[in-house]
Design a protein around this motif. Structure first.
Motif, PDB file in Angstrom:
ATOM      1  N   ARG A 396       0.849  -1.195   0.000  1.00  0.00           N
ATOM      2  CA  ARG A 396       0.000   0.000   0.000  1.00  0.00           C
ATOM      3  C   ARG A 396       0.880   1.238   0.000  1.00  0.00           C
ATOM      4  NH1 ARG A 396      -3.703   0.182   4.944  1.00  0.00           N
ATOM      5  NH2 ARG A 396      -1.787   0.900   5.975  1.00  0.00           N
ATOM      6  N   VAL A 397       0.578   2.167  -0.901  1.00  0.00           N
ATOM      7  CA  VAL A 397       1.345   3.402  -1.013  1.00  0.00           C
ATOM      8  C   VAL A 397       0.386   4.585  -0.859  1.00  0.00           C
ATOM      9  CG1 VAL A 397       3.003   4.703  -2.379  1.00  0.00           C
ATOM     10  CG2 VAL A 397       2.866   2.238  -2.653  1.00  0.00           C
ATOM     11  N   TYR A 399       0.261   8.895  -0.712  1.00  0.00           N
ATOM     12  CA  TYR A 399       1.011  10.102  -1.043  1.00  0.00           C
ATOM     13  C   TYR A 399       0.041  11.138  -1.596  1.00  0.00           C
ATOM     14  CZ  TYR A 399       0.568   8.415  -5.867  1.00  0.00           C
ATOM     15  OH  TYR A 399       0.074   7.988  -7.076  1.00  0.00           O
ATOM     16  N   THR A 408      -4.320   6.807  -2.317  1.00  0.00           N
ATOM     17  CA  THR A 408      -3.978   5.518  -1.716  1.00  0.00           C
ATOM     18  C   THR A 408      -4.032   4.471  -2.817  1.00  0.00           C
ATOM     19  OG1 THR A 408      -4.871   6.099   0.454  1.00  0.00           O
ATOM     20  CG2 THR A 408      -4.611   3.765  -0.024  1.00  0.00           C
ATOM     21  N   LEU A 424       7.007   2.209  -7.341  1.00  0.00           N
ATOM     22  CA  LEU A 424       5.688   2.177  -6.713  1.00  0.00           C
ATOM     23  C   LEU A 424       4.982   3.511  -6.904  1.00  0.00           C
ATOM     24  CD1 LEU A 424       6.719   0.582  -3.288  1.00  0.00           C
ATOM     25  CD2 LEU A 424       5.466  -0.565  -5.134  1.00  0.00           C
ATOM     26  N   VAL A 425       5.770   4.587  -6.883  1.00  0.00           N
ATOM     27  CA  VAL A 425       5.242   5.932  -7.065  1.00  0.00           C
ATOM     28  C   VAL A 425       6.317   6.787  -7.715  1.00  0.00           C
ATOM     29  CG1 VAL A 425       5.950   6.634  -4.734  1.00  0.00           C
ATOM     30  CG2 VAL A 425       4.149   7.890  -5.909  1.00  0.00           C
ATOM     31  N   VAL A 437       5.532  10.235   1.622  1.00  0.00           N
ATOM     32  CA  VAL A 437       5.159   8.957   1.017  1.00  0.00           C
ATOM     33  C   VAL A 437       5.146   7.921   2.132  1.00  0.00           C
ATOM     34  CG1 VAL A 437       5.776   7.157  -0.644  1.00  0.00           C
ATOM     35  CG2 VAL A 437       6.154   9.571  -1.205  1.00  0.00           C
ATOM     36  N   GLU A 438       4.057   7.139   2.204  1.00  0.00           N
ATOM     37  CA  GLU A 438       3.947   6.101   3.223  1.00  0.00           C
ATOM     38  C   GLU A 438       3.806   4.751   2.533  1.00  0.00           C
ATOM     39  OE1 GLU A 438       1.546   5.290   7.429  1.00  0.00           O
ATOM     40  OE2 GLU A 438       1.082   7.043   6.182  1.00  0.00           O
ATOM     41  N   VAL A 439       4.676   3.807   2.890  1.00  0.00           N
ATOM     42  CA  VAL A 439       4.705   2.472   2.287  1.00  0.00           C
ATOM     43  C   VAL A 439       4.389   1.449   3.372  1.00  0.00           C
ATOM     44  CG1 VAL A 439       6.130   0.756   1.096  1.00  0.00           C
ATOM     45  CG2 VAL A 439       6.400   3.195   0.555  1.00  0.00           C
TER      46      VAL A 439
END
Length: 462
Positions: A396-397, A399, A408, A424-425, A437-439
């Motif tokens: 899950r990414v 940003y 999401t 991923l992004v 950015v949250e992974v």
């Protein structure tokens, strides 16, 4: 053993070609900040292949048990996880119907016991359990797929981790169970069938996140189906599971014993896990240093990476071992929870463009060749990735896009040994911009560690 199933189902053969060339990618390697939490995880993964019924993992007290050494005496209270991953097969396949009628399906049972004088309630926050066949067959998938609806998976571990990552509880699990004082209840009582399958080989992966308001003991058990008077199969009863727990020995055949951690010779046998590991979540804020709250992006054409799921002998030059320590374990099983199966990584990257120019920044997961100490400044990949799949799972990414809108995305990855991976992004950052950015992902069973999380800045056009 599971590779036999994968190769059969995917029709893989060993190509008679020259091995692919190694490619050295200059990139700075960094240890992953943060650490595992202390939530205990019941980890039942040894023996992986189960042919003889018995106790897979018991944290019950040994008192009154016929085989005291099969019980590790570890109570749970509050938050804890249960992970189980086992396979079985008919051996040999042509003798499937010659086994006793009760042995055509192996059942996996997970039992909880309340030793106290008051009822205990156990909340099931998230949970999923799937078979290889037919729930989640190993199929060929692209290296990167959008997976918003959770319909993309290959293998039961892949599917289970995707469900739990999304906060789901499969419909077969209740929201709560209540265990009266001094009694036991089944959390899981499901088959791993092989009859009628080609090949007659199957597996089941399970992950549950639980919260108990009192002390409980847990055990995972393997038992062949019982037989009704009419010859049909039935699942074992609570009483039958309890009898196996009280009077049974460890299930078999036993896996290879691990190499002691202090031995550095090759090859290392890591072993499979059967015990209670310390940790369910690794939360990390990736910043330049502890005194700041930002992560400066690499200079154009530069790359840096953070190690993921490292283990002893495979630290990619960081010297960091992320494998969860074992609180209790059987002597012939892994010394650490190598691979951190079922453990969630929550990684926050507050990216900062400190240059005077717009920059395009990518965040990706990669599967380099395994090393402990890096021979050269960088990671080694293969010009053509090897056929062995080393990672298959959903990430899950989160940003903000170029318009500043929160996004999401769920991205399913399939990475082979030596595969550099795809972004991923991809972010376009103006001078002075900051972008979080949250992974998030749960490290999936059937994956082979380690991997890396990589941040790169594209070269500026000339």
């Amino acid at each position: 053993m599971l590779s036999l199933l994968l190769n059969f189902l995917l029709g893989q053969t060993t190509p008679a070609t020259l091995p692919p060339e190694e490619v050295l990618q200059p990139q700075e390697m960094r240890a992953l900040p943060g650490q595992l939490d202390t939530v205990p995880t019941f980890n039942s993964n040894s023996p992986e292949l189960v042919l003889k019924e018995g106790i897979l993992l018991s944290t019950f007290p040994p008192d009154g048990k016929r085989v005291p050494t099969a019980h590790l005496n570890f109570p749970f209270r509050g938050r804890f996880d249960i992970f189980a991953h086992h396979i079985t097969k008919a051996e040999p396949p042509e003798n499937l119907r010659r086994r006793s009628p009760s042995e055509t399906s192996l059942y996996l049972g997970i039992i909880l016991h309340n030793p106290g004088s008051e009822a205990v309630k156990v909340n099931i926050w998230q949970a999923a359990s799937y078979l290889s066949q037919p729930d989640a067959p190993f199929i060929q998938l692209p290296s990167l797929s959008q997976n918003l609806l959770g319909k993309v998976f290959a293998g039961p571990g892949d599917r289970v981790m995707s469900d739990v990552l999304r906060g789901q509880r499969q419909e077969i699990f209740p929201a709560q169970i209540e265990i009266p004082p001094g009694q036991s209840r089944m959390l899981l009582n499901l088959p791993i069938p092989v009859q009628g399958l080609t090949p007659p080989l199957n597996g089941r992966s399970t992950l549950m996140r639980l919260q108990s308001n009192g002390t409980v003991y847990a055990a995972s058990l393997a038992m062949f189906a019982r037989v009704n008077p009419d010859g049909s199969e039935r699942s074992p009863t609570l009483e039958e599971w309890q009898n196996l727990l009280d009077n049974g020995d460890l299930a078999g055949p036993r896996d290879k014993a691990p190499t002691p951690l202090e031995q550095t010779g090759k090859p290392i046998i890591y072993g499979r896990v059967a015990g209670v590991a310390s940790g369910s979540l690794w939360r990390a804020l990736l910043v330049d240093n502890p005194q700041v709250r930002y992560l400066t992006i690499p200079q154009p054409s530069q790359v840096f990476s953070y190690a993921l799921s490292t283990l002893h002998g495979r630290t990619l030059g960081t010297g960091q071992i992320q494998s969860a320590p074992m609180l209790v374990r059987y002597p012939d099983t892994a010394y650490r929870a190598h691979g951190n199966y079922g453990i969630q990584y929550n990684l926050k990257l507050p990216l900062y463009n400190n240059t005077q120019s717009p920059q395009t920044v990518s965040v990706s997961i990669q599967t380099p060749l395994k090393e402990d100490q890096l021979g050269k400044l960088g990671l080694r990949f293969l010009s053509t990735p090897a056929r062995q799949v080393f990672f298959r799972g959903t990430v899950r990414v989160r940003y903000k896009d170029d318009q500043g809108q929160p996004k999401t995305e769920f991205v399913h990855l399939v990475q082979r040994r030596g595969q550099p991976g795809e972004p991923l992004v991809l972010l376009k950052m103006k001078p002075g911009d900051r972008s979080l950015v949250e992974v998030d992902f749960l490290y999936p069973p059937d994956a082979t560690p380690p991997q890396v999380l990589t941040v790169s800045t594209q070269a500026e056009p000339r």
